[in-house]
Scaffold this motif. Sequence first.
Motif, PDB file in Angstrom:
ATOM      1  N   ASN A 180       0.840  -1.194   0.000  1.00 43.23           N
ATOM      2  CA  ASN A 180       0.000   0.000   0.000  1.00 43.23           C
ATOM      3  C   ASN A 180       0.875   1.244   0.000  1.00 43.23           C
ATOM      4  O   ASN A 180       1.919   1.290   0.659  1.00 43.23           O
ATOM      5  CB  ASN A 180      -0.921   0.021   1.221  1.00 43.23           C
ATOM      6  N   SER A 181       0.425   2.278  -0.747  1.00 42.62           N
ATOM      7  CA  SER A 181       1.202   3.514  -0.819  1.00 42.62           C
ATOM      8  C   SER A 181       0.326   4.696  -0.403  1.00 42.62           C
ATOM      9  O   SER A 181      -0.214   4.714   0.690  1.00 42.62           O
ATOM     10  CB  SER A 181       1.810   3.690  -2.219  1.00 42.62           C
ATOM     11  N   ASP A 182       0.126   5.663  -1.272  1.00 40.77           N
ATOM     12  CA  ASP A 182      -0.485   6.926  -0.854  1.00 40.77           C
ATOM     13  C   ASP A 182      -2.014   6.876  -0.867  1.00 40.77           C
ATOM     14  O   ASP A 182      -2.617   5.921  -1.381  1.00 40.77           O
ATOM     15  CB  ASP A 182       0.008   8.061  -1.745  1.00 40.77           C
ATOM     16  N   LEU A 183      -2.622   7.939  -0.317  1.00 36.70           N
ATOM     17  CA  LEU A 183      -4.074   8.031  -0.157  1.00 36.70           C
ATOM     18  C   LEU A 183      -4.605   9.324  -0.763  1.00 36.70           C
ATOM     19  O   LEU A 183      -3.915  10.347  -0.782  1.00 36.70           O
ATOM     20  CB  LEU A 183      -4.451   8.039   1.328  1.00 36.70           C
ATOM     21  N   ALA A 184      -5.850   9.269  -1.227  1.00 36.80           N
ATOM     22  CA  ALA A 184      -6.610  10.458  -1.615  1.00 36.80           C
ATOM     23  C   ALA A 184      -8.052  10.245  -1.180  1.00 36.80           C
ATOM     24  O   ALA A 184      -8.485   9.103  -0.952  1.00 36.80           O
ATOM     25  CB  ALA A 184      -6.516  10.702  -3.120  1.00 36.80           C
ATOM     26  N   PHE A 185      -8.805  11.332  -1.075  1.00 39.44           N
ATOM     27  CA  PHE A 185     -10.166  11.259  -0.551  1.00 39.44           C
ATOM     28  C   PHE A 185     -11.109  12.098  -1.405  1.00 39.44           C
ATOM     29  O   PHE A 185     -10.736  13.129  -1.953  1.00 39.44           O
ATOM     30  CB  PHE A 185     -10.215  11.779   0.892  1.00 39.44           C
ATOM     31  N   GLN A 186     -12.362  11.634  -1.454  1.00 43.40           N
ATOM     32  CA  GLN A 186     -13.396  12.354  -2.197  1.00 43.40           C
ATOM     33  C   GLN A 186     -14.747  11.938  -1.650  1.00 43.40           C
ATOM     34  O   GLN A 186     -15.100  10.750  -1.708  1.00 43.40           O
ATOM     35  CB  GLN A 186     -13.286  12.005  -3.687  1.00 43.40           C
ATOM     36  N   GLY A 187     -15.475  12.893  -1.075  1.00 43.98           N
ATOM     37  CA  GLY A 187     -16.768  12.559  -0.494  1.00 43.98           C
ATOM     38  C   GLY A 187     -16.632  11.503   0.581  1.00 43.98           C
ATOM     39  O   GLY A 187     -15.874  11.665   1.528  1.00 43.98           O
ATOM     40  N   THR A 188     -17.351  10.408   0.419  1.00 38.66           N
ATOM     41  CA  THR A 188     -17.294   9.316   1.397  1.00 38.66           C
ATOM     42  C   THR A 188     -16.438   8.155   0.899  1.00 38.66           C
ATOM     43  O   THR A 188     -16.667   6.998   1.258  1.00 38.66           O
ATOM     44  CB  THR A 188     -18.712   8.816   1.726  1.00 38.66           C
ATOM     45  N   TYR A 189     -15.425   8.470   0.077  1.00 34.15           N
ATOM     46  CA  TYR A 189     -14.547   7.426  -0.451  1.00 34.15           C
ATOM     47  C   TYR A 189     -13.084   7.772  -0.179  1.00 34.15           C
ATOM     48  O   TYR A 189     -12.672   8.938  -0.235  1.00 34.15           O
ATOM     49  CB  TYR A 189     -14.738   7.243  -1.960  1.00 34.15           C
ATOM     50  N   ALA A 190     -12.314   6.739   0.111  1.00 36.88           N
ATOM     51  CA  ALA A 190     -10.858   6.827   0.169  1.00 36.88           C
ATOM     52  C   ALA A 190     -10.286   6.010  -0.977  1.00 36.88           C
ATOM     53  O   ALA A 190     -10.808   4.932  -1.320  1.00 36.88           O
ATOM     54  CB  ALA A 190     -10.331   6.300   1.504  1.00 36.88           C
ATOM     55  N   TYR A 191      -9.227   6.506  -1.576  1.00 36.63           N
ATOM     56  CA  TYR A 191      -8.545   5.825  -2.670  1.00 36.63           C
ATOM     57  C   TYR A 191      -7.148   5.463  -2.175  1.00 36.63           C
ATOM     58  O   TYR A 191      -6.395   6.329  -1.729  1.00 36.63           O
ATOM     59  CB  TYR A 191      -8.475   6.726  -3.905  1.00 36.63           C
ATOM     60  N   VAL A 192      -6.820   4.179  -2.236  1.00 36.24           N
ATOM     61  CA  VAL A 192      -5.587   3.664  -1.652  1.00 36.24           C
ATOM     62  C   VAL A 192      -4.673   3.164  -2.770  1.00 36.24           C
ATOM     63  O   VAL A 192      -4.984   2.172  -3.441  1.00 36.24           O
ATOM     64  CB  VAL A 192      -5.877   2.523  -0.654  1.00 36.24           C
ATOM     65  N   GLY A 193      -3.556   3.863  -2.963  1.00 38.59           N
ATOM     66  CA  GLY A 193      -2.583   3.399  -3.939  1.00 38.59           C
ATOM     67  C   GLY A 193      -1.906   2.127  -3.468  1.00 38.59           C
ATOM     68  O   GLY A 193      -1.800   1.853  -2.272  1.00 38.59           O
ATOM     69  N   ASN A 194      -1.408   1.334  -4.419  1.00 33.56           N
ATOM     70  CA  ASN A 194      -0.770   0.056  -4.130  1.00 33.56           C
ATOM     71  C   ASN A 194       0.172  -0.252  -5.285  1.00 33.56           C
ATOM     72  O   ASN A 194      -0.140   0.055  -6.437  1.00 33.56           O
ATOM     73  CB  ASN A 194      -1.832  -1.037  -3.979  1.00 33.56           C
ATOM     74  N   PHE A 195       1.319  -0.860  -5.005  1.00 33.57           N
ATOM     75  CA  PHE A 195       2.292  -1.129  -6.065  1.00 33.57           C
ATOM     76  C   PHE A 195       1.718  -2.015  -7.168  1.00 33.57           C
ATOM     77  O   PHE A 195       2.286  -2.099  -8.245  1.00 33.57           O
ATOM     78  CB  PHE A 195       3.538  -1.780  -5.470  1.00 33.57           C
ATOM     79  N   ASN A 196       0.588  -2.661  -6.912  1.00 26.79           N
ATOM     80  CA  ASN A 196      -0.065  -3.470  -7.945  1.00 26.79           C
ATOM     81  C   ASN A 196      -1.312  -2.823  -8.514  1.00 26.79           C
ATOM     82  O   ASN A 196      -1.982  -3.423  -9.347  1.00 26.79           O
ATOM     83  CB  ASN A 196      -0.426  -4.859  -7.392  1.00 26.79           C
ATOM     84  N   GLY A 197      -1.675  -1.615  -8.063  1.00 31.52           N
ATOM     85  CA  GLY A 197      -2.873  -0.959  -8.575  1.00 31.52           C
ATOM     86  C   GLY A 197      -3.419   0.040  -7.571  1.00 31.52           C
ATOM     87  O   GLY A 197      -2.686   0.822  -6.985  1.00 31.52           O
ATOM     88  N   PHE A 198      -4.730   0.011  -7.351  1.00 32.44           N
ATOM     89  CA  PHE A 198      -5.339   0.881  -6.342  1.00 32.44           C
ATOM     90  C   PHE A 198      -6.690   0.307  -5.931  1.00 32.44           C
ATOM     91  O   PHE A 198      -7.294  -0.513  -6.641  1.00 32.44           O
ATOM     92  CB  PHE A 198      -5.503   2.319  -6.846  1.00 32.44           C
ATOM     93  N   SER A 199      -7.174   0.747  -4.755  1.00 31.85           N
ATOM     94  CA  SER A 199      -8.464   0.321  -4.230  1.00 31.85           C
ATOM     95  C   SER A 199      -9.350   1.525  -3.967  1.00 31.85           C
ATOM     96  O   SER A 199      -8.864   2.624  -3.671  1.00 31.85           O
ATOM     97  CB  SER A 199      -8.290  -0.452  -2.913  1.00 31.85           C
ATOM     98  N   VAL A 200     -10.649   1.296  -4.067  1.00 30.65           N
ATOM     99  CA  VAL A 200     -11.652   2.288  -3.690  1.00 30.65           C
ATOM    100  C   VAL A 200     -12.353   1.766  -2.437  1.00 30.65           C
ATOM    101  O   VAL A 200     -12.838   0.631  -2.416  1.00 30.65           O
ATOM    102  CB  VAL A 200     -12.686   2.514  -4.808  1.00 30.65           C
ATOM    103  N   VAL A 201     -12.387   2.591  -1.376  1.00 21.83           N
ATOM    104  CA  VAL A 201     -12.935   2.177  -0.087  1.00 21.83           C
ATOM    105  C   VAL A 201     -14.055   3.130   0.323  1.00 21.83           C
ATOM    106  O   VAL A 201     -13.881   4.355   0.286  1.00 21.83           O
ATOM    107  CB  VAL A 201     -11.838   2.159   1.002  1.00 21.83           C
ATOM    108  N   ASP A 202     -15.183   2.573   0.699  1.00 13.72           N
ATOM    109  CA  ASP A 202     -16.311   3.343   1.213  1.00 13.72           C
ATOM    110  C   ASP A 202     -16.043   3.662   2.690  1.00 13.72           C
ATOM    111  O   ASP A 202     -15.950   2.756   3.524  1.00 13.72           O
ATOM    112  CB  ASP A 202     -17.595   2.526   1.058  1.00 13.72           C
ATOM    113  N   ILE A 203     -15.947   4.954   3.010  1.00 10.36           N
ATOM    114  CA  ILE A 203     -15.702   5.367   4.398  1.00 10.36           C
ATOM    115  C   ILE A 203     -16.870   6.200   4.930  1.00 10.36           C
ATOM    116  O   ILE A 203     -16.692   7.045   5.804  1.00 10.36           O
ATOM    117  CB  ILE A 203     -14.371   6.136   4.533  1.00 10.36           C
ATOM    118  N   ALA A 204     -18.076   5.950   4.409  1.00  9.23           N
ATOM    119  CA  ALA A 204     -19.254   6.658   4.916  1.00  9.23           C
ATOM    120  C   ALA A 204     -19.381   6.457   6.422  1.00  9.23           C
ATOM    121  O   ALA A 204     -19.745   7.388   7.161  1.00  9.23           O
ATOM    122  CB  ALA A 204     -20.508   6.176   4.197  1.00  9.23           C
ATOM    123  N   ASP A 205     -19.086   5.254   6.884  1.00  2.97           N
ATOM    124  CA  ASP A 205     -18.951   4.970   8.305  1.00  2.97           C
ATOM    125  C   ASP A 205     -17.482   4.645   8.549  1.00  2.97           C
ATOM    126  O   ASP A 205     -17.033   3.533   8.263  1.00  2.97           O
ATOM    127  CB  ASP A 205     -19.829   3.798   8.727  1.00  2.97           C
TER     128      ASP A 205
END
Length: 466
Positions: free
Chosen positions: A82-107
Amino acid sequence: MISTKLAAAVCAALLLASACATPEREAQRVGTAPPVVPGTSQPATAPSGSASADDDVMTSDNVKLVANLPRQAPLNGPMAWNSDLAFQGTYAYVGNFNGFSVVDIADPTQPKLVSSVSCPGQQNDVSVHGDLLILSVDETRSDETCTSKHGTKWEGLRLFDISDKKSPKYVSSVATNCGSHTHTMIPGKDGQTLYVYVSSPGPSPDSETCPSPHELIQVVEIPLKDPKSAKVVSSPDIFPDGQQGSFLHGCHDVTAFPEKNLAAAACFGDGVLLDITDPVKPVVLQQVRDTENFDIWHSATFNNDATKVIFGDELGGGGMATCDSKTPETKGANAIYDLKDGKLVRRGYFKMPREQKDTENCVAHNGSLIPVAGKDIMVQGWYQGGVSVWDFTDSDNPKEIGFFERGPDGSGSVIAGSWSAYYYNGYIYSSDIIRGLDVIEISDPLTDPAKQVKMDDFNVQTQKIY
C-alpha cells in the motif's frame, strides 16, 4: 519511499543492502511472485474493516484504532505494498504497487472495500479530481497499459475514469522522463484544465526513459473534457543555483497551495519555493539547503496560512532504522521553516520521539495538517515508527501530542508500517504498507475543533485554506 531507480542510487551512495531489492528480486527472495489479475477491477468480497486485534498496538491515551481494512486480492502479495491516499466525499482511494483500491468510508468505523484495480507499477501514488484518478508510475514497464510487464519502454502517469466506483476504467497515459515518483495537481483558473506537476528521480543514463541531465520537473496539462489528450507542456528547470548532491536530481515531491499561488518542492538535496501564478511557468523564489542535517529532501507541507513550510528528510530512502539513539534528532526528521517577507527561515526540528528497534524502518514520511484555526498541528506517518500527531505552533519548540504504533512487522518485509497518515473529516487514515488501511481517532482539546471542518475532497499535495 524509494523506487527501483532511487533504491539503486541510495544503495550506491549508502551501501544499504536493505534498500536494494527490486520487486522482482524481492518476490524471488520470499519464494513467490505477487498475485496479479491484470487490467481488471475486482469487486469487494471481503467483510468491512473492524478494529484490529493486534496485541502489539500502542497508543497515547488520546488516540485509538477504530478500524483496520486488510489488503485484499489481487493487491495483497509480498510486494503489493500500500502507498499513498486520496479522498473524495465518502470514499478513500488507496494506492498500491499493484494498482489501487476504492474504499467506502461513509462509516469510518466500518470501512468497506468497493473495488480493487490491478495495474502494476511503482509507486502508484494516487490523486483524484472529479471523475478523474491519476496514478504515478516510477518503474519502467513494457508499455503503458495495466497488462504491461516489467520492461524498458514506458513510465509516467496513468489516468482512470472513476465515475463508477465499482468499476474504474483505464483512460490513457502520459509518458514522462524518469517516470513519476509523485505528482501534484493544480486546477486551472478556467475550470476546464488540470495541471499536474510530475516529480521524478534521475537521471539513469542507461535508461530509455530517463536521460541525463534531469534538473527539472515536468508539467502535464489535462483537458478535463478530453483527458485522453493530456500531454507534457513544459519542463521547467527550477534550480538556478544547480542541484545539491551527486547521485539524484529532479524532485521527490511538490506541494502546491493554489490559493496562495505558492508551491514548495522537496528535491533530494534542495528545498525550493515557487510562485505558481502561471502553473506552466513556475518562478523560483528561493532555493535552500541543509547539508548538515538533511539527506533526502522528501516532502513539503504548508501551514494553513502559508506562513510556514515543513520539509521532511527521508534519510536512507525509507529502508533504514533511523529512529534510534545512534541517529541525531535532526536527521531523518522534519525541519520547520518560517516564511517571512517571501523568504524561508529555518527554525526548529521535530522527530518522532520513541526509540525504535533496529529491525524497524523508521523515518519522516507522508503527513498532513489537522485543520485547527490558530494552531499548526500535523499528523504524519513514520513507517514502522507508526503515526505521530505533533504541534508546531511554536516553530522553535515543536512537540508530539499523540501517537499510534505497532511493534516490528512480522511479515519478513524489509519495508513496513505507515506510508501515509492524513486527517480527513474527523479521523486519521493511515495507509499501512503491509497491514492495510487503519482508521484512527484522536480526541484531544487541541485537535477536537478540526472535527467541525468538513472537506469535500482531499489530495494532500494540493493544499487548501480551511
